[in-house]
Design an enzyme around this catalytic site. Structure first.
Site, PDB file in Angstrom:
ATOM      1  N   ASP A 115     -17.806 -16.575  -9.679  1.00 17.98           N
ATOM      2  CA  ASP A 115     -17.783 -15.202  -8.770  1.00 17.98           C
ATOM      3  C   ASP A 115     -18.617 -14.244  -9.320  1.00 17.98           C
ATOM      4  O   ASP A 115     -18.629 -13.990 -10.708  1.00 17.98           O
ATOM      5  CB  ASP A 115     -16.381 -14.586  -9.117  1.00 17.98           C
ATOM      6  N   ASN A 117     -18.551 -10.876  -9.522  1.00 18.58           N
ATOM      7  CA  ASN A 117     -17.874  -9.794 -10.073  1.00 18.58           C
ATOM      8  C   ASN A 117     -17.246 -10.187 -11.430  1.00 18.58           C
ATOM      9  O   ASN A 117     -16.643  -9.678 -12.206  1.00 18.58           O
ATOM     10  CB  ASN A 117     -16.988  -9.137  -9.424  1.00 18.58           C
ATOM     11  N   GLU A 118     -17.183 -11.508 -11.785  1.00 18.74           N
ATOM     12  CA  GLU A 118     -16.380 -12.171 -12.847  1.00 18.74           C
ATOM     13  C   GLU A 118     -17.409 -12.600 -14.028  1.00 18.74           C
ATOM     14  O   GLU A 118     -17.844 -12.034 -14.769  1.00 18.74           O
ATOM     15  CB  GLU A 118     -15.259 -13.045 -12.447  1.00 18.74           C
ATOM     16  N   MET A 119     -17.853 -13.909 -13.841  1.00 20.97           N
ATOM     17  CA  MET A 119     -18.639 -14.546 -14.666  1.00 20.97           C
ATOM     18  C   MET A 119     -19.976 -14.926 -14.280  1.00 20.97           C
ATOM     19  O   MET A 119     -20.902 -15.009 -15.196  1.00 20.97           O
ATOM     20  CB  MET A 119     -17.889 -15.886 -15.441  1.00 20.97           C
TER      21      MET A 119
END
Ligand code: HEC
Ligand code: HEC
Length: 306
Positions: A115, A117-119
């Site tokens: 993702d 927006n995540e990792m």
């Protein structure tokens, strides 16, 4: 006619009498070596593009498996698009994510890693990166094919199976200890059943086993369309997985958009919105006593090593 009414109320009474919430098991069977590796990965920021974010950045084990933020912060300060649910007891839920897009925990792991927006890691990038570290030996000691994205997921899932919270006061009560919860919590449980909360929040996770509709369009603060995103079926618009209520006192803020900070506001809203009922202050406070009795202890799989 009388007999039919009698039969009907008998069935209702029976449904009310059976326990539709079951305790979290006291023990799980796991491969300790894999779980150890999974634990290391869960806490490792190298799983993210810029070495800043680990699974534990958003799923803190001493905060009910969440970060208590409305939206979580990923790489480069980017915000996730939906409130972070707990990792605790997720192995007991029928699907993963608010819209149920992953059927298994294994499939779920691929989500946060890639993702943006995540990792924000591509799987290939991650495999190459980790092969240059001391993980290489560790993976080969467990998996014939060493470091692959599937093996990374496999180890993390093995660790996630240990992230369960048995022994809550309510579970002790279910197992027969009448004194494990207060009279107020017992009243709250009765109200929870009688008012119909139990229709959606039941089973081992007091949730996590069906989808239910939520949100008038104007009320939903996120862009999420729920289950519709997966099925593209209009009938699934704004259907979300009913969340687990285990450890709920710790996992604020509430709802998929994190709009409420308190259980009081959330319970009031649920009663109004999902059931069309307005509960008085005392009923709400009784329900909250029941909900607080669902807070368990983090299972310590490491005792298996001794
Ligand atoms: C930047 C914050 C963040 C990071 C890092 C993160 N997660 Fe999550 N996690 C979330 C959010 C947000 C969701 C909900 C997304 C959705 O439903 O669309 C979620 C959902 C989940 C779920 C599903 C829970 C449920 O009830 O549906 C599990 C399990 C999970 N994450 C495990 C992990 C693991 C394992 C990692 C590391 C590989 C990880 N997460 C990394 C924020 C994060
Ligand atoms: C028709 C099904 C349904 C009924 C009935 C229902 N709920 Fe819910 N509940 C949901 C869904 C779906 C959500 C998640 C909504 C969202 O965030 O979009 C939820 C969320 C919650 C949350 C917040 C969980 C979290 O992690 O954010 C609490 C607390 C809660 N419900 C308590 C109750 C109580 C107490 C009752 C009875 C008064 C009740 N619910 C009745 C479906 C239901």
């Amino acid at each position: 006619m009388k007999r039919i009414i009698f039969l009907f109320s008998f069935i209702l009474g029976f449904l009310n009498a059976i326990e539709v919430i079951t305790p979290i098991p006291l023990n799980v069977n796991i491969d300790v070596k894999k779980a150890d590796l999974g634990k290391e990965l869960f806490f490792d920021v190298r799983l993210s593009k810029d070495d800043t974010i680990s699974c534990h950045s958003c799923h803190l084990l001493n905060q009910g498996g969440v970060d208590n933020k409305k939206l979580s912060v990923g790489v480069e300060g980017k915000l996730s698009i939906i409130n972070t649910p707990t990792v605790f007891n997720s192995s007991f839920s029928f699907t993963q994510f608010w819209n149920g897009r992953s059927k298994t925990l294994h499939e779920q792991v691929f989500g946060p890693i890639s993702d943006p927006n995540e990792m924000a890691m591509s799987f290939e990038e991650l495999e190459i990166k980790l092969r240059k570290t001391d993980y290489l030996k560790k993976f080969f000691s467990i998996y014939k094919d060493g470091i692959t994205i599937n093996n990374i997921a496999d180890a993390i899932v093995e660790y996630e199976k240990t992230l369960i919270t048995p022994n809550s006061p309510f579970d002790k009560y279910l197992r027969g200890d009448e004194t494990a919860i207060s009279d107020k919590a017992k009243r709250g449980y009765q109200i929870f059943k009688e008012q119909g909360c139990i229709a959606c929040h039941h089973g081992r996770n007091v949730g996590g086993n069906l989808y239910a509709k939520f949100g008038v369009v104007s009320e939903v603060e996120t862009k999420s369309k729920g289950r519709f995103e997966v099925t593209k079926n209009e009938e699934d618009l704004y259907y979300f997985k009913v969340p687990s209520l285990r450890n709920i006192e710790l996992t604020y803020p509430y709802l998929h958009d994190g709009r409420f900070e308190t259980l009081e506001d959330t319970v009031k809203f649920m009663a109004n919105y999902q059931l069309g009922k307005s509960l008085n202050k005392e009923q709400i406070s009784d329900i909250i006593s029941f909900l607080v009795s669902l807070t368990g202890e983090l299972y310590n799989y490491e005792q298996k090593k001794q």
